[in-house]
Every structure is written in C-alpha cells, then in structure tokens.
Design a protein around this motif. Sequence first.
Motif, PDB file in Angstrom:
ATOM      1  N   GLN A  37      71.677   5.932 -78.638  1.00 15.99           N
ATOM      2  CA  GLN A  37      71.922   6.112 -77.048  1.00 15.99           C
ATOM      3  C   GLN A  37      70.840   5.374 -76.184  1.00 15.99           C
ATOM      4  O   GLN A  37      69.565   5.863 -76.707  1.00 15.99           O
ATOM      5  N   VAL A  38      70.925   4.468 -75.632  1.00 14.37           N
ATOM      6  CA  VAL A  38      69.597   3.854 -74.908  1.00 14.37           C
ATOM      7  C   VAL A  38      69.634   4.547 -73.381  1.00 14.37           C
ATOM      8  O   VAL A  38      70.800   4.449 -72.667  1.00 14.37           O
ATOM      9  N   TYR A  39      68.480   4.593 -73.074  1.00 13.87           N
ATOM     10  CA  TYR A  39      68.224   5.384 -71.556  1.00 13.87           C
ATOM     11  C   TYR A  39      67.512   4.299 -70.929  1.00 13.87           C
ATOM     12  O   TYR A  39      66.308   3.603 -71.423  1.00 13.87           O
ATOM     13  N   ALA A  40      67.875   3.961 -69.805  1.00 10.80           N
ATOM     14  CA  ALA A  40      67.204   2.807 -68.737  1.00 10.80           C
ATOM     15  C   ALA A  40      65.722   3.466 -68.561  1.00 10.80           C
ATOM     16  O   ALA A  40      65.426   4.456 -68.272  1.00 10.80           O
ATOM     17  N   ALA A  41      64.768   2.432 -68.830  1.00 11.60           N
ATOM     18  CA  ALA A  41      63.429   2.882 -68.350  1.00 11.60           C
ATOM     19  C   ALA A  41      63.080   3.364 -66.886  1.00 11.60           C
ATOM     20  O   ALA A  41      62.229   4.460 -66.819  1.00 11.60           O
ATOM     21  N   GLY A  42      63.922   3.046 -65.976  1.00 12.30           N
ATOM     22  CA  GLY A  42      64.010   3.500 -64.611  1.00 12.30           C
ATOM     23  C   GLY A  42      64.244   4.932 -64.459  1.00 12.30           C
ATOM     24  O   GLY A  42      63.931   5.675 -63.347  1.00 12.30           O
ATOM     25  N   ASN A  43      64.601   5.545 -65.529  1.00 12.46           N
ATOM     26  CA  ASN A  43      64.746   7.075 -65.492  1.00 12.46           C
ATOM     27  C   ASN A  43      63.435   7.698 -65.429  1.00 12.46           C
ATOM     28  O   ASN A  43      63.488   9.057 -64.996  1.00 12.46           O
ATOM     29  N   PHE A  44      62.344   7.049 -66.060  1.00 10.58           N
ATOM     30  CA  PHE A  44      61.291   7.830 -65.955  1.00 10.58           C
ATOM     31  C   PHE A  44      60.164   7.164 -65.317  1.00 10.58           C
ATOM     32  O   PHE A  44      60.124   6.021 -65.393  1.00 10.58           O
ATOM     33  N   ALA A  45      59.582   7.899 -64.541  1.00 12.27           N
ATOM     34  CA  ALA A  45      58.632   7.263 -63.415  1.00 12.27           C
ATOM     35  C   ALA A  45      57.136   6.823 -64.009  1.00 12.27           C
ATOM     36  O   ALA A  45      56.656   5.798 -63.639  1.00 12.27           O
ATOM     37  N   SER A  46      56.971   7.443 -65.164  1.00 10.77           N
ATOM     38  CA  SER A  46      55.701   6.948 -65.819  1.00 10.77           C
ATOM     39  C   SER A  46      55.837   7.686 -67.430  1.00 10.77           C
ATOM     40  O   SER A  46      56.730   8.222 -67.750  1.00 10.77           O
ATOM     41  N   PHE A  66      80.823  17.367 -75.772  1.00 12.67           N
ATOM     42  CA  PHE A  66      79.814  17.541 -75.099  1.00 12.67           C
ATOM     43  C   PHE A  66      79.607  16.731 -73.704  1.00 12.67           C
ATOM     44  O   PHE A  66      80.470  15.975 -73.701  1.00 12.67           O
ATOM     45  N   ALA A  67      79.042  17.403 -72.787  1.00 13.87           N
ATOM     46  CA  ALA A  67      79.114  16.925 -71.555  1.00 13.87           C
ATOM     47  C   ALA A  67      78.813  15.335 -71.400  1.00 13.87           C
ATOM     48  O   ALA A  67      77.841  14.816 -72.053  1.00 13.87           O
ATOM     49  N   ALA A  68      79.474  14.544 -70.901  1.00 11.88           N
ATOM     50  CA  ALA A  68      79.345  13.126 -70.895  1.00 11.88           C
ATOM     51  C   ALA A  68      79.921  12.342 -69.662  1.00 11.88           C
ATOM     52  O   ALA A  68      80.357  12.939 -68.693  1.00 11.88           O
ATOM     53  N   THR A  69      79.125  11.000 -69.430  1.00  6.52           N
ATOM     54  CA  THR A  69      79.544  10.357 -68.445  1.00  6.52           C
ATOM     55  C   THR A  69      80.488   9.071 -68.913  1.00  6.52           C
ATOM     56  O   THR A  69      80.001   8.453 -69.644  1.00  6.52           O
ATOM     57  N   SER A  70      81.639   9.153 -68.384  1.00 10.68           N
ATOM     58  CA  SER A  70      82.324   8.155 -68.761  1.00 10.68           C
ATOM     59  C   SER A  70      82.934   7.059 -67.709  1.00 10.68           C
ATOM     60  O   SER A  70      84.095   6.327 -67.605  1.00 10.68           O
ATOM     61  N   THR A  71      82.171   6.964 -66.544  1.00  5.52           N
ATOM     62  CA  THR A  71      82.412   6.193 -65.618  1.00  5.52           C
ATOM     63  C   THR A  71      81.584   4.650 -65.872  1.00  5.52           C
ATOM     64  O   THR A  71      80.299   4.616 -65.953  1.00  5.52           O
ATOM     65  N   ALA A  72      82.430   3.542 -66.134  1.00  4.60           N
ATOM     66  CA  ALA A  72      81.843   2.494 -66.092  1.00  4.60           C
ATOM     67  C   ALA A  72      81.943   1.498 -64.948  1.00  4.60           C
ATOM     68  O   ALA A  72      82.813   1.482 -64.278  1.00  4.60           O
ATOM     69  N   PRO A  73      80.814   0.552 -64.765  1.00  7.79           N
ATOM     70  CA  PRO A  73      79.749   0.456 -65.774  1.00  7.79           C
ATOM     71  C   PRO A  73      78.632   1.589 -65.347  1.00  7.79           C
ATOM     72  O   PRO A  73      78.722   2.150 -64.204  1.00  7.79           O
ATOM     73  N   THR A  74      77.674   2.112 -66.140  1.00 10.48           N
ATOM     74  CA  THR A  74      76.699   2.773 -65.828  1.00 10.48           C
ATOM     75  C   THR A  74      75.485   2.156 -65.864  1.00 10.48           C
ATOM     76  O   THR A  74      75.147   1.459 -66.925  1.00 10.48           O
ATOM     77  N   THR A  75      74.458   2.551 -65.083  1.00  7.89           N
ATOM     78  CA  THR A  75      73.182   1.891 -65.332  1.00  7.89           C
ATOM     79  C   THR A  75      72.088   2.847 -65.894  1.00  7.89           C
ATOM     80  O   THR A  75      70.796   2.526 -66.126  1.00  7.89           O
ATOM     81  N   ASP A  76      72.451   4.268 -66.011  1.00  7.37           N
ATOM     82  CA  ASP A  76      71.786   5.049 -66.742  1.00  7.37           C
ATOM     83  C   ASP A  76      71.725   5.060 -68.457  1.00  7.37           C
ATOM     84  O   ASP A  76      70.396   5.080 -68.724  1.00  7.37           O
ATOM     85  N   PHE A  77      72.515   4.948 -69.097  1.00  9.93           N
ATOM     86  CA  PHE A  77      72.287   4.848 -70.270  1.00  9.93           C
ATOM     87  C   PHE A  77      73.624   4.077 -70.809  1.00  9.93           C
ATOM     88  O   PHE A  77      74.771   4.242 -70.236  1.00  9.93           O
ATOM     89  N   SER A  78      73.612   4.068 -72.230  1.00 15.03           N
ATOM     90  CA  SER A  78      75.025   3.498 -72.934  1.00 15.03           C
ATOM     91  C   SER A  78      74.707   3.899 -74.397  1.00 15.03           C
ATOM     92  O   SER A  78      73.678   4.399 -74.814  1.00 15.03           O
ATOM     93  N   ARG A  79      75.580   3.586 -75.174  1.00 14.34           N
ATOM     94  CA  ARG A  79      75.689   4.212 -76.651  1.00 14.34           C
ATOM     95  C   ARG A  79      76.415   3.206 -77.380  1.00 14.34           C
ATOM     96  O   ARG A  79      77.217   2.516 -76.945  1.00 14.34           O
ATOM     97  N   MET A  80      75.899   3.474 -78.904  1.00 12.79           N
ATOM     98  CA  MET A  80      76.990   2.671 -79.749  1.00 12.79           C
ATOM     99  C   MET A  80      76.726   3.753 -81.012  1.00 12.79           C
ATOM    100  O   MET A  80      75.954   4.536 -81.206  1.00 12.79           O
ATOM    101  N   HIS A  81      77.827   3.795 -81.715  1.00 11.36           N
ATOM    102  CA  HIS A  81      78.226   4.563 -82.857  1.00 11.36           C
ATOM    103  C   HIS A  81      79.241   4.133 -83.858  1.00 11.36           C
ATOM    104  O   HIS A  81      79.852   2.733 -83.546  1.00 11.36           O
TER     105      HIS A  81
END
Length: 214
Positions: A47-56, A150-165
Amino acid sequence: MSRRLLAVAVLLAIVGVAPVQAQITIGTETNSNVFPFGSTGGDRYQQVYAAGNFASLFSITSISFFGNSVLNASYALSFSTTSALVGGLSSDFAANVGADNALFGNFALGGATGGTLTFSGTPFEYDPTQGNLLLDISITNRSGGTGSGFAATSTAPTTDFSRMHNFGSGFAGYGLVTEFNGGPVQSVPEPASALLLATGLLGMGLRKRRVKLS
C-alpha cells in the motif's frame, strides 16, 4: 535565584528531553475488505501513501488497522520511500520498493483484535520530501483461524493511498484505513542543549542576586 526563574529552568529541561508523539490517520471508512489479514488468497500486499499526508519528517513507531480478527500467520512488514505514485503501483512488487527499504518487524499472530490491529516495530524515519511511503506486507505460515474485513476506502479515485496485491482483483486500486503513530515530528532541544539553557538561566539568576546584595 527566584522561584519563578527556577521553575522556568526546570520546565525547559523537561521539555527538552520529552519525546514528541503524533498520530496520523489516513483514509475514511466506506466499506470493509479482507485483504490481507482475513483472506488466504495471496501472500503479498503493498500500500502506497501520498507524501502529502505527512507534514514533515515522521518516525513511524507503530501502525494500526481496524478490524475484529486476523488469520493465524506470520506477517513481515517493511517500509520504504518510493517513487511509485498513488494509483500507480506495479504488479511487479519489487519494482515498487525503495532503496531505503527496512524491515519494520516480523509478527506471528492471529485471532481477535478487539477492533484494532496494531504493529509496533523498529522505527522507520520517513521524509515526505523524498517520495511517497510504501508499506510492504509478506504473509507466511498460515495455520487457519478466522479473519474479518478491515476498514477500507473504496471510493475511486483516491489521492491518499492505493494498493497492489496478489489476493485477487477486488479493490485493487483502493486501500485500508491506516493509523500511524510516531515522532519526533518537530524540532525539540536536545537534552544537552536544554541543560545548557537551564544552567545559563541559573547563572543569570545568581548574578542578579549578587547585584542586589552589593
């Protein structure tokens, strides 16, 4: 030295050595999904998380997901800084992994979670100015049990994260709601600097007292 000045010096010394903790939750629950903790269909999840989720700069000390039970297995979690984009992970898992890849921990677990599944491991220093954050999970030694969604976000497109499996095609572009805990997230005085500052204030107080007595 006045009591007020002494109190300030002690407070500054304490602040200088106190760890700064922070919590970041990424994603909003819109449904639940069993990948990767409640399904036997695969053995690799990223799962990849956008850098913008982290301020520093963020030192990750624990990571949590939200579900009621997990299959009995061994889960190896790693973090790296990746050039892969949200919505752009490759099906070649190795291609997504960054050069600073580090094992967060190996966890043998299963059963009820009480609603929150938390992994605490070797801190990973993540610098969002260098790229997105990649979580890589490998699953081995499954031995049954019952896993929930487990709690998931299923609204596409999402800018916060995405995954591969490799569990299947469902929700391939979405992700699990994730909570990060860690620190430091801001600059704080080192213990030696705090002690130096406190000593300086003490000297100022004593000098002021000598002036009054002279």
